[in-house]
Structure formats: C-alpha cells, structure tokens
Design a protein around this motif. Structure first.
Motif: not given
Length: 180
Positions: A21-33, A164-169
């Motif tokens: 779940q953490l990986l999926r959320e990281a990819a979402r916040l990254f806005e990966a193509q 969320p703030r730290e993961l986005k950073a």
C-alpha cells in the motif's frame, strides 16, 4: 511535468500488505506515468539451481524491469530487526543477472511495520544491502510508517498530515534525482 516509470519492490508477498500500500501511495503522489509492482515470489536463491538451470526467467524479467524503469521504490517490513527474507532473496537473485540493472539508478526506500519504530532498523539494513549495487539512494526524508495497519483509509491513501507530507517530499526528491 515530465512523466516517468517506476517499479516498486515490496518486501511482503501479502496482496494488501502495508508495504505494498505504501508503494502504491508513493507512486500516486509521484504521479508516475507507469508504475509496476514487482513480483518477488521467486525461488530461494540456490547456487546449484543457478549452475544447473541458470537464472530463472522471472528473475531476469525483474532485473530487466529495474533496468528499464526511471527509478525504483522499495518498501520493507521489519522481521527480527531486518528486512524480509523475500526482499533479500530478490536482491541476491538480481545480483546474479547479466548487466547492471541497478547501476546509477535512483532509489527511494521506505518501511512499514506494526511497531512504533515503523521498520527503522530494517530500513537501515536495507540501505546497506544496496551499497554493492551502486544506486543513487535518497537520504530522506525517511519514511518509517509505524502502526502501519492503521495508517491507510479505505482507498489506500495515507491518513493524517505528517506521513503524506513526508512521502510527497520523498517523491519530489526522487523526481529531482531522476532529472539530475
């Protein structure tokens, strides 16, 4: 904004694990193509197996996917003060493939665990595991998701403000590392 491809390696094989779940959320916040969650359900590394049959096709495919991706996300649970055997096994197999899929690859590591330290020890050990691969590992912000089973909403988004703030950073830092 440029679009990039990411591959995620979860140290847990459970479908709905907090690390996945953490990986999926990281990819979402990254806005990966493109985001690919790697399959780490591999045979145990065995030198005799490698000698007799070569590197398994699933391992070579994983290695090729890492080489192709713009960056790698790795998340590990903490088992007995270290990363999971699943993750270590995958890293050992990948080290046996042709080419150098990790060489100079931007990598962001994170951890999620039920305990209050959020897998901090496992993440420190994982960082050491990555040294021989010569990756460009981000130094922070460090994501140690504590009490991980209670940190996601029903849609898989992180709860609260800090994580969320730290993961986005961290994902912004990963983007900068890709672009350098």
């Amino acid at each position: 904004m440029a679009k990039y491809s990411l591959i995620g390696l979860s140290g847990s094989l459970r479908k709905d694990s907090a690390n996945t779940q953490l990986l999926r959320e990281a990819a979402r916040l990254f806005e990966a193509q493109e985001f690919t969650l790697a399959d780490l359900n591999l045979p145990l590394y065995d030198g005799d197996l490698e000698s007799e049959q070569g590197v398994p096709a699933a391992v070579q495919a994983l290695s090729d996917s890492i080489a192709k991706a713009d960056a790698v996300l790795i998340s590990t649970p903490e088992y007995n003060k270290g990363p999971s055997g699943v993750l270590k096994n995958a890293l050992d197999w990948i080290s046996r493939t042709k080419g150098k899929p990790w060489n100079d690859k931007p990598v962001a590591v994170m951890s999620a665990a039920a305990g209050r330290a959020g897998g901090e020890r496992a993440q420190m050990v994982l960082r050491g595991f990555m040294v021989p691969f010569r990756v460009r590992i981000l130094q922070g912000p460090e994501i140690h998701l504590a009490d991980c089973t209670n940190q996601f909403d029903d849609n898989g988004a992180l709860l609260g403000e800090v994580y969320p703030r730290e993961l986005k950073a961290l994902m912004q830092g990963l983007r900068r590392e890709i672009e350098r």
